[in-house]
Write an enzyme that holds these catalytic residues in place. Sequence first.
Site, short mmCIF file in Angstrom:
data_model
loop_
_atom_site.label_atom_id
_atom_site.label_comp_id
_atom_site.label_asym_id
_atom_site.label_seq_id
_atom_site.Cartn_x
_atom_site.Cartn_y
_atom_site.Cartn_z
N ASP A 1 70.49 0.81 25.28
CA ASP A 1 71.22 1.94 24.71
C ASP A 1 72.32 2.47 25.63
O ASP A 1 73.23 3.15 25.17
CB ASP A 1 70.24 3.06 24.36
CG ASP A 1 69.27 2.63 23.27
OD1 ASP A 1 69.70 2.50 22.12
OD2 ASP A 1 68.09 2.37 23.58
N LYS B 1 79.39 1.25 12.10
CA LYS B 1 79.37 0.32 13.23
C LYS B 1 79.81 -1.08 12.80
O LYS B 1 79.62 -1.48 11.64
CB LYS B 1 77.95 0.21 13.79
CG LYS B 1 77.52 1.34 14.71
CD LYS B 1 76.15 1.04 15.29
CE LYS B 1 75.72 2.05 16.33
NZ LYS B 1 74.41 1.70 16.92
N HIS C 1 89.28 13.44 25.66
CA HIS C 1 90.51 12.73 25.30
C HIS C 1 90.67 12.77 23.79
O HIS C 1 89.68 12.66 23.04
CB HIS C 1 90.44 11.28 25.79
CG HIS C 1 91.69 10.51 25.55
ND1 HIS C 1 92.89 10.81 26.16
CD2 HIS C 1 91.95 9.45 24.74
CE1 HIS C 1 93.83 9.97 25.76
NE2 HIS C 1 93.28 9.13 24.90
N SER C 2 91.90 12.93 23.34
CA SER C 2 92.19 12.96 21.90
C SER C 2 93.38 12.07 21.59
O SER C 2 94.27 11.89 22.42
CB SER C 2 92.47 14.40 21.44
OG SER C 2 93.62 14.91 22.10
N CYS D 1 76.83 6.35 11.84
CA CYS D 1 76.53 5.07 12.47
C CYS D 1 76.59 3.90 11.49
O CYS D 1 76.54 2.74 11.91
CB CYS D 1 75.14 5.13 13.13
SG CYS D 1 75.12 6.18 14.60
N ASP E 1 79.59 7.28 22.47
CA ASP E 1 79.29 7.08 21.06
C ASP E 1 80.17 8.00 20.23
O ASP E 1 80.27 9.20 20.53
CB ASP E 1 77.82 7.37 20.77
CG ASP E 1 77.30 6.55 19.59
OD1 ASP E 1 77.97 6.56 18.54
OD2 ASP E 1 76.25 5.92 19.72
N ASP F 1 71.41 8.38 23.54
CA ASP F 1 71.38 7.14 24.33
C ASP F 1 70.85 7.40 25.74
O ASP F 1 70.20 6.53 26.33
CB ASP F 1 72.78 6.53 24.41
CG ASP F 1 73.21 5.86 23.12
OD1 ASP F 1 72.32 5.54 22.30
OD2 ASP F 1 74.41 5.66 22.93
#
Length: 335
Positions: A55, A21, A144-145, A18, A72, A95
């Site tokens: 959140d 960010k 998803h990639s 994190c 996230d 979250d």
Amino acid sequence: MPGGRPIRLTETAHGGGCACKIPPDQLEEMVAGLIAPDLGSDVPELLVGLDHGDDAAAVRIQGDVAVILTSDFFTPVVDDPYDWGRIAATNALSDIYAMGGTPVVAINLLGWPRDVLPLDLAREVLRGGLDVTRSAGCHLAGGHSIDDPEPKYGLAVTGTGDPERLFRLEAARPGTPLTLTKPIGVGMLNNRHKQTGEVFGQAIEVMTTLNADAARAAAAAGAEAVTDVTGFGLLGHGYKMARASEVTLRIDPTAVPYVEGAREAAEAGFVSGGTRRNLDWVAPYTRVADSVGETDRLLLADAQTSGGLLVAGEVPGYPVIGEVVVREEAPMVVG
């Protein structure tokens, strides 16, 4: 094994967890003006949106059911791919818990430099995420990639909750204690790990502990205002709660729990750029006692990954670190 040595995932990205960010002040500038002033009246089923930076988003789909949505993902915070997957999944699920909900289904979000890192490592990352979602009782169904120069992993999560019992940033009331459900300082240890390769099991344990039990305990205690402590640090997330609720949070730094070794890492200079940016951001809104030294200030602003819950209310079994009071000149008071 480039150069004949083991692959270190944390060396493949410019930041980790994190702490990577977008800085909070830049983020708020970027999304400013994206909320229509009358959106609430036009879309009454949208219970929680972008207004206060909660959140997750929440939408009422029928009288007593709200759908809670979040996503996230981040770059590697540790070198072990399985642990990174566990940490990222735990963080994404947080979250939902921070809104008072229950995760129901998640999908993977994966960015992978397929010509640089073996796909076997990616499989281990995904296995870590799968194990965590299973332990949370949450389905993990596809995802998803993309081919990405830097590896990234996380989840998009959908949960449910009671529309009348959602935790909100704007619901902190004067006269209530402040509770923190996990020790802070993992950002210092993660930065030390990135720079030295040392492994800190105590940090991994904190980051892979789900906030499910803490959220249930907060709800049982009657809490209404909750947020999880992640990339903006304890001070940053506390400031967002104080601002949204128009109150002041008083934090006693001597009551804040720290992960073993975090202070030593801070004193040795293992401080991320994200942590310093957090401290710069909250400084104009925070009154700090002269007795609170630079190390403590940095620890309180430390960019956490998969941190605990900051609760406006007393939650049995967790430390009280301060109180909510009537708004003073500064939204945050430390010491």
